[in-house]
Write an enzyme that holds these catalytic residues in place. Sequence first.
Site, PDB file in Angstrom:
ATOM      1  N   ASP A 128       0.817  -1.210   0.000  1.00 36.85           N
ATOM      2  CA  ASP A 128       0.000   0.000   0.000  1.00 36.85           C
ATOM      3  C   ASP A 128       0.854   1.265   0.000  1.00 36.85           C
ATOM      4  O   ASP A 128       1.865   1.330   0.715  1.00 36.85           O
ATOM      5  CB  ASP A 128      -0.892  -0.006   1.254  1.00 36.85           C
ATOM      6  CG  ASP A 128      -1.848   1.172   1.268  1.00 36.85           C
ATOM      7  OD1 ASP A 128      -2.725   1.210   0.397  1.00 36.85           O
ATOM      8  OD2 ASP A 128      -1.697   2.057   2.130  1.00 36.85           O
ATOM      9  N   GLU A 182      13.986 -15.904  -0.091  1.00 34.70           N
ATOM     10  CA  GLU A 182      14.217 -17.074   0.771  1.00 34.70           C
ATOM     11  C   GLU A 182      13.059 -18.064   0.663  1.00 34.70           C
ATOM     12  O   GLU A 182      13.155 -19.193   1.104  1.00 34.70           O
ATOM     13  CB  GLU A 182      14.356 -16.642   2.237  1.00 34.70           C
ATOM     14  CG  GLU A 182      15.598 -15.824   2.520  1.00 34.70           C
ATOM     15  CD  GLU A 182      15.579 -15.294   3.953  1.00 34.70           C
ATOM     16  OE1 GLU A 182      15.000 -15.952   4.847  1.00 34.70           O
ATOM     17  OE2 GLU A 182      16.128 -14.191   4.170  1.00 34.70           O
TER      18      GLU A 182
HETATM   19  C1  GLC Z   1      -4.083   3.289  -0.716  1.00 35.58           C
HETATM   20  C2  GLC Z   1      -5.360   2.509  -0.632  1.00 35.58           C
HETATM   21  C3  GLC Z   1      -6.449   3.413  -0.150  1.00 35.58           C
HETATM   22  C4  GLC Z   1      -6.069   3.944   1.213  1.00 35.58           C
HETATM   23  C5  GLC Z   1      -4.695   4.612   1.192  1.00 35.58           C
HETATM   24  C6  GLC Z   1      -4.170   4.846   2.577  1.00 35.58           C
HETATM   25  O1  GLC Z   1      -4.138   4.290  -1.660  1.00 35.58           O
HETATM   26  O2  GLC Z   1      -5.653   1.919  -1.864  1.00 35.58           O
HETATM   27  O3  GLC Z   1      -7.689   2.787  -0.120  1.00 35.58           O
HETATM   28  O4  GLC Z   1      -7.026   4.872   1.635  1.00 35.58           O
HETATM   29  O5  GLC Z   1      -3.751   3.801   0.535  1.00 35.58           O
HETATM   30  O6  GLC Z   1      -3.805   3.641   3.184  1.00 35.58           O
END
Ligand code: GLC
Length: 510
Positions: free
Chosen positions: A194, A230
């Site tokens: 993310d 790994e």
């Molecule tokens: C990414 C995710 C989104 C979230 C953001 C903060 O963009 O796809 O849904 O709000 O990260 O974590």
Amino acid sequence: MPETWWRGAAIYQVYPRSFADGNGDGIGDLAGLRSRLPYLADLGVNAVWLTPWYPSPMADGGYDVADYRDIEPTFGTLEEAEKFIAEAHELGIKVIIDVVPNHSSDRSAWFQEALAAGPGSAARQRFWFRDEPGDWKSIFGGPAWTQVPDGQWYLHLFAPEQPDFNWTNPEVHQEFHDVLRFWFDRGVDGIRIDSAAVLVKDFDGGDPDGYTDQPEVHDVYRGWRRLAEEYDDRIFIGEVWFPDQERFARYLRPDEMHTAFNFDFLACPWDAAALRHSIQETMATHIPLGAPPTWVLSNHDVARVVTRYGREDTSWDHGARRDGVPSDLELGYRRSRAAALLAMALPGGVYIYQGEELGLPEVDDIPGDLRQDPMWPRSGYTIPGRDGCRVPLPWSGGEPPFGFGTGEPWLPQPEAWNKLTAEAQAQDLGSMLTLYKTALAIRRDRLGDGTLTWLGSAPEVLAFTRESGLTCLVNLGSEPVRLPPHETVLLASGPLEGEELPTDTAVWLA
Ligand code: GLC
Ligand code: CA
């Protein structure tokens, strides 16, 4: 599947809260997901990616993680997650989960410890605490700094409930290595990373964007890649949003991530020249690195593709979301069908966001008091945000909750979705679901990883062949075009007119 399953995979994105509810509380969960695994196997996808399933106060739909080593109780238990992984594997479906390294929840043990330990403590060094706030803005609106009772301020690029980690602290690196191992040891095949490009902060450069793509962020992923090596065949997919292809490509170097989402393609308008350009650029950046491109039409952060392609401006821009602007849904639907055949024919992996295969439109009329996306309050109630693409799926029956579960879904479903249920579409040879299923079946044998050869065509037509001999043609012009010589029509996104391909239609020929 061969070692390189991910290079050409069709990956289905599950937003767990909205996929299927197994216990009747109106919120999707692992029991619901497990019961619908046969649907995913039947659809023919190679992998699922689940957005965060960890314990979370849900200040940002689970992207505020309170514990990276457990499962959100409303979704189920760790034991059920393990069962889910095993069951998916039995069906030949790989499992990708979401890891959120930029920030945790303010309810995480570490952040609670930092609050209790006070200014100057080692616990505060895991986050960004300061005596004075900086001037960065939160990506969700409002300031990026929030004050705590003892007077210090902490950084949160997203909601205040999402404090940013301090990635100059080795403890943070160690923690995430442990988290990766925790899940790899449980059989998870891949990790979606993310907000992958914003981990490292440069406060001193005076740049309002001093958190995007700082050079040291690459060291994080080099360490992660060494760890993944790994294990056998585990992969990383980066959420890396920026238009500069050269900077984007740096994340895909052989010792970093395996793949990243192609948001350039997602953001591209429904326009032949723009799409051709995006595809060519994508191929040009990926091929020298040996990394497979990905093709993404939608996800849980952007307006549903049927709605987007029916608008006057069909491009996507996070900064100008165009929530609620009028859309010709019939036109958008027709184009989405064509776009699906385009995306699935291109070399590399393809992502399908839950409900895309049902042709669901964006839900624009969710009442304000039911909206859950932090963008809504953080923008001073001016940006409705992302709830419209997160409405629980319609599975069956003639009225809400459409087989999603037995309880009232956490976001209301439109009555008109009675025609869009998976059950209704399964019977209908002309449905979006049938199109996706048929295309995925053909794709398994003839498409996926590889390269493409462009064919000469009118400027409004995209035409290319793949190694298997499959030719894909998409007509984005206003006039029908003649099909090139072929033996068979494998699949078309809409009816052909004799030997002609109508406007906003795609065809696969052999
Ligand atoms: C990414 C995710 C989104 C979230 C953001 C903060 O963009 O796809 O849904 O709000 O990260 O974590
Ligand atoms: Ca539930």
